[in-house]
Write a protein that holds these residues in place. Structure first.
Motif, mmCIF file in Angstrom:
data_model
loop_
_atom_site.group_PDB
_atom_site.id
_atom_site.type_symbol
_atom_site.label_atom_id
_atom_site.label_comp_id
_atom_site.label_asym_id
_atom_site.label_seq_id
_atom_site.Cartn_x
_atom_site.Cartn_y
_atom_site.Cartn_z
ATOM 1 N N ARG A 116 0.007 0.106 2.475
ATOM 2 C CA ARG A 116 -1.142 1.004 2.447
ATOM 3 C C ARG A 116 -2.141 0.566 1.381
ATOM 4 O O ARG A 116 -2.967 1.347 0.950
ATOM 5 C CB ARG A 116 -0.679 2.437 2.234
ATOM 6 C CG ARG A 116 0.120 2.909 3.437
ATOM 7 C CD ARG A 116 0.309 4.374 3.476
ATOM 8 N NE ARG A 116 0.919 4.883 2.265
ATOM 9 C CZ ARG A 116 1.250 6.139 2.104
ATOM 10 N NH1 ARG A 116 1.040 6.992 3.054
ATOM 11 N NH2 ARG A 116 1.791 6.544 0.992
ATOM 12 N N ASP A 117 -2.064 -0.713 0.979
ATOM 13 C CA ASP A 117 -3.069 -1.250 0.069
ATOM 14 C C ASP A 117 -4.443 -1.015 0.660
ATOM 15 O O ASP A 117 -4.614 -0.886 1.864
ATOM 16 C CB ASP A 117 -2.884 -2.760 -0.115
ATOM 17 C CG ASP A 117 -1.808 -3.094 -1.127
ATOM 18 O OD1 ASP A 117 -1.249 -2.157 -1.725
ATOM 19 O OD2 ASP A 117 -1.540 -4.275 -1.302
ATOM 20 N N ASP A 118 -5.446 -1.006 -0.192
ATOM 21 C CA ASP A 118 -6.812 -0.850 0.296
ATOM 22 C C ASP A 118 -7.338 -2.117 0.937
ATOM 23 O O ASP A 118 -8.368 -2.101 1.599
ATOM 24 C CB ASP A 118 -7.736 -0.429 -0.855
ATOM 25 C CG ASP A 118 -7.483 1.005 -1.268
ATOM 26 O OD1 ASP A 118 -6.957 1.775 -0.450
ATOM 27 O OD2 ASP A 118 -7.809 1.349 -2.412
ATOM 28 N N ARG A 119 -6.673 -3.242 0.735
ATOM 29 C CA ARG A 119 -7.155 -4.512 1.263
ATOM 30 C C ARG A 119 -5.979 -5.313 1.808
ATOM 31 O O ARG A 119 -5.004 -5.549 1.094
ATOM 32 C CB ARG A 119 -7.860 -5.267 0.158
ATOM 33 C CG ARG A 119 -8.553 -6.509 0.605
ATOM 34 C CD ARG A 119 -9.343 -7.035 -0.583
ATOM 35 N NE ARG A 119 -9.616 -8.426 -0.427
ATOM 36 C CZ ARG A 119 -10.837 -8.910 -0.330
ATOM 37 N NH1 ARG A 119 -11.868 -8.110 -0.384
ATOM 38 N NH2 ARG A 119 -11.026 -10.198 -0.190
ATOM 39 N N LEU A 120 -6.090 -5.726 3.057
ATOM 40 C CA LEU A 120 -5.075 -6.545 3.696
ATOM 41 C C LEU A 120 -5.727 -7.865 4.101
ATOM 42 O O LEU A 120 -6.949 -7.928 4.266
ATOM 43 C CB LEU A 120 -4.487 -5.823 4.912
ATOM 44 C CG LEU A 120 -3.834 -4.489 4.563
ATOM 45 C CD1 LEU A 120 -4.653 -3.345 5.122
ATOM 46 C CD2 LEU A 120 -2.431 -4.436 5.077
ATOM 47 N N ILE A 121 -4.930 -8.899 4.242
ATOM 48 C CA ILE A 121 -5.452 -10.203 4.618
ATOM 49 C C ILE A 121 -4.677 -10.744 5.806
ATOM 50 O O ILE A 121 -3.584 -10.260 6.105
ATOM 51 C CB ILE A 121 -5.374 -11.200 3.441
ATOM 52 C CG1 ILE A 121 -3.925 -11.338 2.953
ATOM 53 C CG2 ILE A 121 -6.295 -10.781 2.310
ATOM 54 C CD1 ILE A 121 -3.711 -12.419 1.911
ATOM 55 N N GLY A 122 -5.235 -11.742 6.475
ATOM 56 C CA GLY A 122 -4.521 -12.328 7.591
ATOM 57 C C GLY A 122 -5.377 -13.286 8.391
ATOM 58 O O GLY A 122 -6.257 -13.958 7.848
ATOM 59 N N TRP A 123 -5.134 -13.299 9.716
ATOM 60 C CA TRP A 123 -5.801 -14.232 10.621
ATOM 61 C C TRP A 123 -6.302 -13.525 11.863
ATOM 62 O O TRP A 123 -5.656 -12.630 12.395
ATOM 63 C CB TRP A 123 -4.844 -15.339 11.062
ATOM 64 C CG TRP A 123 -4.306 -16.134 9.928
ATOM 65 C CD1 TRP A 123 -3.036 -16.090 9.423
ATOM 66 C CD2 TRP A 123 -5.008 -17.089 9.144
ATOM 67 N NE1 TRP A 123 -2.926 -16.956 8.371
ATOM 68 C CE2 TRP A 123 -4.126 -17.587 8.178
ATOM 69 C CE3 TRP A 123 -6.319 -17.571 9.153
ATOM 70 C CZ2 TRP A 123 -4.492 -18.540 7.241
ATOM 71 C CZ3 TRP A 123 -6.678 -18.527 8.217
ATOM 72 C CH2 TRP A 123 -5.766 -19.005 7.281
ATOM 73 N N ASP A 124 -7.440 -13.985 12.335
ATOM 74 C CA ASP A 124 -7.989 -13.627 13.644
ATOM 75 C C ASP A 124 -7.927 -14.923 14.442
ATOM 76 O O ASP A 124 -8.632 -15.884 14.128
ATOM 77 C CB ASP A 124 -9.425 -13.138 13.474
ATOM 78 C CG ASP A 124 -10.196 -13.021 14.783
ATOM 79 O OD1 ASP A 124 -9.672 -13.426 15.845
ATOM 80 O OD2 ASP A 124 -11.340 -12.550 14.730
#
Length: 165
Positions: A130-138
């Protein structure tokens, strides 16, 4: 107690403390709900593993999910761009997949669909999802054989998902 037995006892106590399982997150701690801004950064896009600029895409997502355990979560991702996808949580990562009709244009005027997958996770895997910022891939992949080419067209861009509500 002999020095050898004392050393063995200390090592056993340390080992038990190190390998004992950490407290697992409760299902409600893993569920992801709210409104988010999703940015697929075209500046760092890769097309078939070669850097190539693409348009940066910014969207507002509404995510609703629920979990039966800390590893079994499902939900829905709705974009302000007019599409909805099923959301699944596995291996500490959220994944949503959708089909984009007519994604890959062909020289003969036809077009092939693309399968777009958004995969994202907490910036730190030891932090709550539930962090305010998530990262990843599109990542979007066209079918092999589309347009008469026996190779998938793949475009992958870094993704940032930031909570706004």
């Amino acid at each position: 107690m002999t020095p050898l037995l004392r050393t063995a006892s200390v090592l056993a106590a340390l080992t038990i403390g190190v390998v004992s399982p950490a407290a697992w997150a409760a299902p409600d701690d893993v569920a992801l709900n709210g409104t988010f801004t999703a940015v697929s950064d075209g500046q760092y896009a890769k097309t078939n593993e070669s850097f190539r600029n693409e348009a940066t895409v910014t969207a507002t997502w509404t995510i609703t999910s629920s979990c039966t355990t800390f590893q079994d979560c499902t939900g829905t991702l709705t974009s302000d761009q007019g599409w909805t996808a099923q959301l699944v949580y596995a291996s500490q990562r959220w994944r949503a997949t959708r089909t984009i009709p007519n994604w890959e244009p062909c020289p003969d005027g036809t077009a092939a669909p693309g399968t777009q997958t958004f995969t994202f996770w907490a910036k730190r895997l030891d932090a709550p999802d539930r962090d305010d910022r998530l990262i990843g891939w599109d990542e979007t992949v066209g079918p092999s054989g589309a347009c008469g080419i026996n190779r998938w067209l793949t475009i992958r861009m870094p993704l940032t998902v930031t909570r706004i509500g």
